[in-house]
Design a protein around this motif. Structure first.
Motif, PDB file in Angstrom:
ATOM      1  N   ARG A  11       0.822  -1.215   0.000  1.00 21.65           N
ATOM      2  CA  ARG A  11       0.000   0.000   0.000  1.00 21.65           C
ATOM      3  C   ARG A  11       0.852   1.261   0.000  1.00 21.65           C
ATOM      4  O   ARG A  11       0.532   2.235  -0.692  1.00 21.65           O
ATOM      5  CB  ARG A  11      -0.949  -0.021   1.193  1.00 21.65           C
ATOM      6  N   SER A  12       1.940   1.261   0.753  1.00 21.99           N
ATOM      7  CA  SER A  12       2.800   2.452   0.790  1.00 21.99           C
ATOM      8  C   SER A  12       3.529   2.640  -0.536  1.00 21.99           C
ATOM      9  O   SER A  12       3.716   3.775  -0.991  1.00 21.99           O
ATOM     10  CB  SER A  12       3.775   2.397   1.966  1.00 21.99           C
ATOM     11  N   ALA A  13       3.926   1.548  -1.178  1.00 17.19           N
ATOM     12  CA  ALA A  13       4.567   1.655  -2.496  1.00 17.19           C
ATOM     13  C   ALA A  13       3.574   2.202  -3.516  1.00 17.19           C
ATOM     14  O   ALA A  13       3.923   3.062  -4.337  1.00 17.19           O
ATOM     15  CB  ALA A  13       5.111   0.297  -2.936  1.00 17.19           C
ATOM     16  N   ARG A  14       2.321   1.718  -3.462  1.00 13.69           N
ATOM     17  CA  ARG A  14       1.276   2.228  -4.374  1.00 13.69           C
ATOM     18  C   ARG A  14       1.025   3.706  -4.151  1.00 13.69           C
ATOM     19  O   ARG A  14       0.880   4.482  -5.095  1.00 13.69           O
ATOM     20  CB  ARG A  14      -0.030   1.453  -4.164  1.00 13.69           C
ATOM     21  N   ILE A  42       8.530   5.819   3.086  1.00  8.81           N
ATOM     22  CA  ILE A  42       7.748   4.819   3.836  1.00  8.81           C
ATOM     23  C   ILE A  42       8.079   3.397   3.372  1.00  8.81           C
ATOM     24  O   ILE A  42       8.584   2.598   4.170  1.00  8.81           O
ATOM     25  CB  ILE A  42       6.237   5.120   3.766  1.00  8.81           C
ATOM     26  N   PRO A  43       7.842   3.043   2.093  1.00  7.83           N
ATOM     27  CA  PRO A  43       8.167   1.667   1.691  1.00  7.83           C
ATOM     28  C   PRO A  43       9.664   1.381   1.723  1.00  7.83           C
ATOM     29  O   PRO A  43      10.081   0.245   1.986  1.00  7.83           O
ATOM     30  CB  PRO A  43       7.585   1.543   0.282  1.00  7.83           C
ATOM     31  N   SER A  44      10.472   2.406   1.493  1.00  2.73           N
ATOM     32  CA  SER A  44      11.928   2.201   1.500  1.00  2.73           C
ATOM     33  C   SER A  44      12.422   1.792   2.883  1.00  2.73           C
ATOM     34  O   SER A  44      13.260   0.885   3.012  1.00  2.73           O
ATOM     35  CB  SER A  44      12.644   3.479   1.050  1.00  2.73           C
ATOM     36  N   GLY A  49      14.333  -2.133   6.870  1.00  9.72           N
ATOM     37  CA  GLY A  49      14.184  -2.807   8.157  1.00  9.72           C
ATOM     38  C   GLY A  49      14.100  -4.314   8.025  1.00  9.72           C
ATOM     39  O   GLY A  49      14.767  -5.050   8.747  1.00  9.72           O
ATOM     40  N   TYR A  50      13.300  -4.767   7.062  1.00 12.20           N
ATOM     41  CA  TYR A  50      13.118  -6.211   6.904  1.00 12.20           C
ATOM     42  C   TYR A  50      14.337  -6.897   6.299  1.00 12.20           C
ATOM     43  O   TYR A  50      14.456  -8.115   6.388  1.00 12.20           O
ATOM     44  CB  TYR A  50      11.840  -6.524   6.109  1.00 12.20           C
ATOM     45  N   GLU A  51      15.230  -6.141   5.730  1.00 14.92           N
ATOM     46  CA  GLU A  51      16.479  -6.711   5.233  1.00 14.92           C
ATOM     47  C   GLU A  51      17.540  -6.790   6.335  1.00 14.92           C
ATOM     48  O   GLU A  51      18.617  -7.332   6.125  1.00 14.92           O
ATOM     49  CB  GLU A  51      17.013  -5.903   4.052  1.00 14.92           C
ATOM     50  N   ALA A  65       9.738   4.779   9.159  1.00  6.68           N
ATOM     51  CA  ALA A  65       8.677   4.771   8.142  1.00  6.68           C
ATOM     52  C   ALA A  65       7.412   5.424   8.689  1.00  6.68           C
ATOM     53  O   ALA A  65       6.748   6.207   7.992  1.00  6.68           O
ATOM     54  CB  ALA A  65       8.390   3.345   7.679  1.00  6.68           C
ATOM     55  N   LYS A  66       7.078   5.132   9.939  1.00  8.19           N
ATOM     56  CA  LYS A  66       5.895   5.721  10.567  1.00  8.19           C
ATOM     57  C   LYS A  66       6.045   7.236  10.674  1.00  8.19           C
ATOM     58  O   LYS A  66       5.093   7.988  10.438  1.00  8.19           O
ATOM     59  CB  LYS A  66       5.661   5.095  11.940  1.00  8.19           C
TER      60      LYS A  66
END
Length: 118
Positions: A11-14, A42-44, A49-51, A65-66
């Motif tokens: 959703r954030s990428a969109r 945001i998506p970046s 983080g997940y990486e 991101a928040k």
């Protein structure tokens, strides 16, 4: 789970793509640049983080991101009042930024709880 499987990332990428497309004609380049950068952040930051290798790092980047979601929402609301943005579309973007912020808050709590239990 990979970041690109997360609804909040999708959703954030969109939203970021929408911001780039819908503001490309905006003549206030500084405002447009700041808003698209906040949206892209945001998506970046979710991806970064997940990486990372730990729940603490994931939570830290989700927090960034928040913060970017709050920054974006503020910029959109100011853009509406300044007459830079179409009120109807921009209200939808601001609402989406708010929803993303809530989703991120839940993920942050989840990763902090996981970190605390280890």
């Amino acid at each position: 789970m990979s970041y690109d499987e997360l609804d909040v990332w999708k959703r954030s990428a969109r939203l970021s793509v929408t911001l780039y497309r819908e503001t490309k004609e905006l003549r206030d380049f500084g405002f447009r640049d700041q808003m698209t950068r906040s949206g892209l952040s945001i998506p970046s930051n979710i991806a970064e983080g997940y990486e990372r290798d730990s729940d603490a790092e994931i939570a830290r980047f989700l927090t960034i991101a928040k913060g970017s979601a709050g920054e974006l929402r503020t910029q959109i609301l100011i853009g509406i009042e300044a007459g830079f943005l179409d009120r109807t579309s921009a209200k939808q973007w601001a609402d989406e930024a708010y929803q993303l912020s809530k989703m991120l808050a839940a993920l942050i709590r989840h990763h902090r709880a996981k970190k605390a239990s280890h």
